[in-house]
Design an enzyme around this catalytic site. Structure first.
Site, PDB file in Angstrom:
ATOM      1  N   HIS A 321     -33.441  33.892  37.446  1.00  0.00           N
ATOM      2  CA  HIS A 321     -32.074  33.707  36.970  1.00  0.00           C
ATOM      3  C   HIS A 321     -31.671  34.891  36.094  1.00  0.00           C
ATOM      4  O   HIS A 321     -32.381  35.236  35.140  1.00  0.00           O
ATOM      5  CB  HIS A 321     -31.935  32.388  36.199  1.00  0.00           C
ATOM      6  CG  HIS A 321     -30.509  32.047  35.959  1.00  0.00           C
ATOM      7  ND1 HIS A 321     -29.724  31.365  36.877  1.00  0.00           N
ATOM      8  CD2 HIS A 321     -29.696  32.348  34.930  1.00  0.00           C
ATOM      9  CE1 HIS A 321     -28.498  31.259  36.405  1.00  0.00           C
ATOM     10  NE2 HIS A 321     -28.453  31.838  35.231  1.00  0.00           N
ATOM     11  N   ALA A 322     -30.532  35.510  36.388  1.00  0.00           N
ATOM     12  CA  ALA A 322     -30.112  36.728  35.677  1.00  0.00           C
ATOM     13  C   ALA A 322     -30.049  36.491  34.172  1.00  0.00           C
ATOM     14  O   ALA A 322     -29.586  35.438  33.719  1.00  0.00           O
ATOM     15  CB  ALA A 322     -28.743  37.169  36.195  1.00  0.00           C
ATOM     16  N   HIS A 351     -21.356  41.150  34.196  1.00  0.00           N
ATOM     17  CA  HIS A 351     -21.555  40.078  33.221  1.00  0.00           C
ATOM     18  C   HIS A 351     -22.760  40.375  32.338  1.00  0.00           C
ATOM     19  O   HIS A 351     -22.682  40.344  31.104  1.00  0.00           O
ATOM     20  CB  HIS A 351     -21.768  38.742  33.953  1.00  0.00           C
ATOM     21  CG  HIS A 351     -22.089  37.617  33.032  1.00  0.00           C
ATOM     22  ND1 HIS A 351     -21.142  36.760  32.532  1.00  0.00           N
ATOM     23  CD2 HIS A 351     -23.267  37.234  32.481  1.00  0.00           C
ATOM     24  CE1 HIS A 351     -21.717  35.892  31.712  1.00  0.00           C
ATOM     25  NE2 HIS A 351     -23.013  36.161  31.673  1.00  0.00           N
ATOM     26  N   GLU A 352     -23.890  40.713  32.970  1.00  0.00           N
ATOM     27  CA  GLU A 352     -25.121  40.966  32.196  1.00  0.00           C
ATOM     28  C   GLU A 352     -24.975  42.221  31.356  1.00  0.00           C
ATOM     29  O   GLU A 352     -25.413  42.270  30.203  1.00  0.00           O
ATOM     30  CB  GLU A 352     -26.320  41.090  33.137  1.00  0.00           C
ATOM     31  CG  GLU A 352     -26.657  39.822  33.888  1.00  0.00           C
ATOM     32  CD  GLU A 352     -26.780  38.599  33.005  1.00  0.00           C
ATOM     33  OE1 GLU A 352     -26.421  37.504  33.442  1.00  0.00           O
ATOM     34  OE2 GLU A 352     -27.218  38.756  31.840  1.00  0.00           O
ATOM     35  N   HIS A 355     -23.432  41.641  28.049  1.00  0.00           N
ATOM     36  CA  HIS A 355     -24.343  41.211  26.981  1.00  0.00           C
ATOM     37  C   HIS A 355     -25.000  42.418  26.321  1.00  0.00           C
ATOM     38  O   HIS A 355     -25.064  42.506  25.092  1.00  0.00           O
ATOM     39  CB  HIS A 355     -25.452  40.321  27.568  1.00  0.00           C
ATOM     40  CG  HIS A 355     -25.018  38.951  27.969  1.00  0.00           C
ATOM     41  ND1 HIS A 355     -24.451  38.049  27.099  1.00  0.00           N
ATOM     42  CD2 HIS A 355     -25.071  38.313  29.167  1.00  0.00           C
ATOM     43  CE1 HIS A 355     -24.173  36.933  27.731  1.00  0.00           C
ATOM     44  NE2 HIS A 355     -24.547  37.060  28.987  1.00  0.00           N
ATOM     45  N   GLU A 379     -20.633  35.473  26.408  1.00  0.00           N
ATOM     46  CA  GLU A 379     -20.521  35.307  27.874  1.00  0.00           C
ATOM     47  C   GLU A 379     -19.240  35.928  28.414  1.00  0.00           C
ATOM     48  O   GLU A 379     -19.100  36.112  29.621  1.00  0.00           O
ATOM     49  CB  GLU A 379     -20.564  33.814  28.222  1.00  0.00           C
ATOM     50  CG  GLU A 379     -21.849  33.119  27.817  1.00  0.00           C
ATOM     51  CD  GLU A 379     -23.089  33.822  28.342  1.00  0.00           C
ATOM     52  OE1 GLU A 379     -24.135  33.732  27.696  1.00  0.00           O
ATOM     53  OE2 GLU A 379     -23.015  34.477  29.411  1.00  0.00           O
ATOM     54  N   HIS A 481     -30.031  26.127  33.543  1.00  0.00           N
ATOM     55  CA  HIS A 481     -29.817  26.028  32.111  1.00  0.00           C
ATOM     56  C   HIS A 481     -30.329  24.721  31.532  1.00  0.00           C
ATOM     57  O   HIS A 481     -30.692  24.654  30.360  1.00  0.00           O
ATOM     58  CB  HIS A 481     -28.331  26.206  31.809  1.00  0.00           C
ATOM     59  CG  HIS A 481     -27.809  27.525  32.263  1.00  0.00           C
ATOM     60  ND1 HIS A 481     -27.681  27.840  33.606  1.00  0.00           N
ATOM     61  CD2 HIS A 481     -27.409  28.622  31.597  1.00  0.00           C
ATOM     62  CE1 HIS A 481     -27.227  29.067  33.719  1.00  0.00           C
ATOM     63  NE2 HIS A 481     -27.051  29.566  32.518  1.00  0.00           N
ATOM     64  N   TYR A 491     -20.155  28.905  28.498  1.00  0.00           N
ATOM     65  CA  TYR A 491     -19.501  29.454  29.696  1.00  0.00           C
ATOM     66  C   TYR A 491     -18.106  28.862  29.862  1.00  0.00           C
ATOM     67  O   TYR A 491     -17.166  29.544  30.245  1.00  0.00           O
ATOM     68  CB  TYR A 491     -20.347  29.173  30.937  1.00  0.00           C
ATOM     69  CG  TYR A 491     -21.724  29.773  30.862  1.00  0.00           C
ATOM     70  CD1 TYR A 491     -22.840  28.983  30.580  1.00  0.00           C
ATOM     71  CD2 TYR A 491     -21.918  31.138  31.022  1.00  0.00           C
ATOM     72  CE1 TYR A 491     -24.111  29.547  30.484  1.00  0.00           C
ATOM     73  CE2 TYR A 491     -23.184  31.708  30.932  1.00  0.00           C
ATOM     74  CZ  TYR A 491     -24.268  30.901  30.653  1.00  0.00           C
ATOM     75  OH  TYR A 491     -25.528  31.451  30.545  1.00  0.00           O
TER      76      TYR A 491
HETATM   77  C1  LIG Z   1     -25.208  35.040  34.713  1.00  0.00           C
HETATM   78  C2  LIG Z   1     -25.681  34.175  33.904  1.00  0.00           C
HETATM   79  C3  LIG Z   1     -26.722  34.541  32.892  1.00  0.00           C
HETATM   80 SE1  LIG Z   1     -26.090  34.460  31.089  1.00  0.00          SE
HETATM   81  C4  LIG Z   1     -25.293  32.718  33.983  1.00  0.00           C
HETATM   82  O1  LIG Z   1     -26.185  31.905  33.798  1.00  0.00           O
HETATM   83  N1  LIG Z   1     -24.027  32.303  34.227  1.00  0.00           N
HETATM   84  C5  LIG Z   1     -22.845  33.166  34.408  1.00  0.00           C
HETATM   85  C6  LIG Z   1     -21.796  32.235  34.970  1.00  0.00           C
HETATM   86  C7  LIG Z   1     -22.170  30.850  34.562  1.00  0.00           C
HETATM   87  C8  LIG Z   1     -23.707  30.888  34.376  1.00  0.00           C
HETATM   88  C9  LIG Z   1     -24.409  30.302  35.599  1.00  0.00           C
HETATM   89  O2  LIG Z   1     -24.888  31.076  36.422  1.00  0.00           O
HETATM   90  O3  LIG Z   1     -24.440  29.051  35.695  1.00  0.00           O
HETATM   91 ZN   LIG Z   2     -24.308  35.512  30.313  1.00  0.00          ZN
END
Ligand SMILES: C=C(C[SeH])C(=O)N1CCC[C@H]1C(=O)O
Ligand SMILES: [Zn+2]
Length: 598
Positions: A321-322, A351-352, A355, A379, A481, A491
């Site tokens: 997961h990024a 997005h990354e 951060h 975010e 998450h 988010y």
């Molecule tokens: C890209 C990330 C790492 Se902070 C992320 O978890 N995001 C970005 C969008 C919402 C959430 C998800 O993937 O659920």
């Molecule tokens: Zn993020």
């Protein structure tokens, strides 16, 4: 006497900051090593380092608590002390902290290692959520394949974590109480530094809901045509497996067969990226160049040396997961991302990197202030940049889109594509922690986890599971998450405030003016605007040194979050969807699901 105590406090907090930097760096290295190589050795090392750091942190905390910091005059010193008195999970007795760390690591490992067998080849059983399952949801239109894949993933990644999740909830709630909170819910909400955050969040949703109901009705109508009335009923919730994403959190992958004006130029960035031989590295270098065009910081050399930008091919198990990492030494900042060459990952790359830019901008702050003004700010940074990148104007600058008309139909198509990412996400972003608030507060017990999760998915998102669910399932943990103990309201907040930031930066860039239809908010590209970049940079440098309304005011002149940015950006789409849904006689909203999940 008080002045002497205060100056002693100032000296003490300087030392504490150095120690905190050292301890956080040590912990972060151990976490990175575990998450990028999920071996028993690395897990044991992470547990050992976590417990060591917790006990050292508790020692410092005892000394911190001995200062009469409430009487200090200097508001900044008081703010630092207040943050340092929050001990976090280190407040737990070592045996309970160990149980908590083991529970979270187990859920992370279950999620990262979960694999399923391929629908068309049941002997091929090495499919992970990234990239294989993500790709199936991006490309398949076979309702049976999607249903099978959805069920198998939720069985492999969700259900096995139910008992660890219950252990995590108990331990985390114990830590919350030791930090002076009733439950983890209030602890997480305290990050938004307001007495009425939950009411604010609910008010934002009330502003957005009408817009969401329109895009939901429109998409359901097109899915009914594609999959038939049996699978997609006229007035029901939408089956979760047909929306192009394993969590149905964004629906961009149904754009290609549901767009308002099919004969208009197709903004398919994925094809262009592949055709132009983009690599993961090139995507990151391209993103970096946007930030430097704004007079913001380039990525340090160490970033390029130590980041993991593609899934390693050495067979190791890792968390894909990024994520973006601050190692709290002012020099070491990394991204871990299993990049594939798609439009979605092009956005995630920005997005990354947002951060990392925040980390770079506040790296000279005391460690205790190296955080977002609130979690939603962190975010939003990269997404604000990505709003400019996604405009046809900018895609043409990058040669990723050939020239085409700037007429209303093209604009509606573009707004629709963005809406499938941003409008659609909002109820999902909101409900994930509404679920966890209920769990932490005990209004959702271990016997109704899955039932309450799907009740929220049905009532807020208008989505239903593809098949009956029971309490033998635990679908929430099939989302990263939840398995990784990452708060999610950040988010939901980000997807709202990023449009407030975008609007203000666009004004600074001269790319937008209220009521000027020749300069639509959705066509604004702040690329090369040092005026916008400097305003953004100044806000980022604050970190969490000031309450978030000060940071919000620094950019937007407003001291509150509101959905006016989102609503203004999507107004033309809202008007079009309302007319279109009326023209097609679509039912707006949804009736209760007929699928059994409670
Ligand atoms: C890209 C990330 C790492 Se902070 C992320 O978890 N995001 C970005 C969008 C919402 C959430 C998800 O993937 O659920
Ligand atoms: Zn993020």
């Amino acid at each position: 006497e008080r002045a002497a105590e205060e100056s002693a406090g100032r000296d003490y907090v300087r030392t504490l900051d150095e120690q905190t930097s050292r301890l956080r760096n040590k912990k972060t290295i151990a976490s990175w090593d575990y998450e990028t190589n999920l071996t028993v050795h690395n897990e044991q090392k992470l547990l050992q380092v976590s417990l060591e750091v917790a006990s050292e942190t508790k020692e410092y905390w005892k000394e911190t608590m001995s200062y009469l910091w409430h009487e200090f005059e200097d508001p900044d010193l008081k703010r630092m002390f207040k943050k340092y008195t929050e001990l976090g999970t280190s407040a737990l007795p070592e045996d309970l902290n160990q149980r908590l760390i083991v529970a979270i690591n187990s859920m992370q490992s279950t999620y990262a290692k979960a694999t399923i067998c391929d629908y068309n080849n049941r002997t091929k059983c090495d499919l992970h959520v990234e990239p294989e399952i993500t790709n199936i949801f991006a490309t398949s239109s076979d309702a049976e394949e999607l249903k099978y894949t959805w069920l198998e993933w939720h069985k492999a990644a969700g259900a096995p974590s139910k008992s660890n999740f219950t252990e995590y909830v108990q331990m985390e709630n114990e830590a919350a109480k030791l930090n002076g909170y009733d439950t983890v819910a209030e602890w997480w909400l305290s990050e938004y530094e307001a007495t009425d955050s939950e009411d604010q969040f609910a008010a934002l949703w009330a502003q957005i809901k009408p817009l969401y109901e329109q895009i939901h009705a429109y998409v359901r109508g097109h899915l009914r045509v594609k999959y038939g009335e049996e699978v997609v009923p006229k007035k029901g919730p939408i089956p979760a497996h047909l929306l192009g994403n394993i969590w149905a959190q964004t629906w961009g992958n149904v754009e290609k067969f549901t767009r308002p004006y099919p004969d208009k130029t197709d903004i398919d960035v994925t094809a262009a990226l592949i055709a132009q031989n983009y690599t993961a590295l090139k995507m990151f270098k391209t993103a970096e160049e946007f930030f430097t065009s704004l007079d913001l910081s380039p990525m340090p050399e160490l970033f390029w040396e130590r980041s993991i930008l593609e899934k390693p091919t050495d067979g190791r198990e890792m968390v894909c997961h990024a994520s973006a990492w601050d190692f709290f030494d002012g020099e070491d900042f990394r991204i871990r991302q299993c990049t594939t060459i798609t439009d979605a990952f092009f956005k995630t790359t920005h997005h990354e990197m947002g951060h990392i830019q925040y980390y770079l901008q506040y790296k000279d702050q005391p460690v205790i202030y190296r955080a977002g003004a609130n979690p939603g700010f962190h975010e939003a940074v990269g997404d604000v940049i990505a709003l400019s990148v996604a405009t046809p104007k900018h895609l043409r600058v990058m040669g990723l889109l050939e020239d085409g008309p700037e007429d209303l139909e093209s604009n509606i198509n573009q707004l629709y594509k963005m809406g499938l990412d941003k409008i659609v996400f909002l109820p999902f972003g909101y409900l994930l922690d509404l679920f966890r608030y209920g769990v932490f507060r005990g209004t959702t017990t271990v016997d109704d986890y899955n039932c309450h999760f799907w009740q929220l998915r049905e009532s807020l998102q208008g989505v239903e599971p593809p098949a009956p669910r029971s309490e033998a399932d635990f679908d929430p943990a099939a989302k990263y998450h939840i398995a990784a103990d990452v708060e999610y309201m950040r988010y939901y907040i980000s997807y709202i405030i990023q449009f407030q930031f975008h609007r203000s930066l666009c004004q600074l860039a001269g790319e937008y003016a209220v009521g000027d239809s020749s300069r639509l908010l959705s066509n604004c590209d702040i690329y090369n605007s040092t005026a916008a970049g400097n305003a953004l940079g100044k806000m980022l440098q604050l970190g969490s040194s000031k309450p978030w309304p000060d940071a919000m005011e620094a950019i937007t002149g407003q001291r509150f979050m509101d959905a006016s940015g989102v609503l203004e950006y999507f107004q033309p789409l809202y008007d079009w969807l309302k007319a279109e849904n009326e023209r097609n006689g679509e039912f707006v909203g949804w009736e209760p699901s007929t699928v059994q999940f409670c």
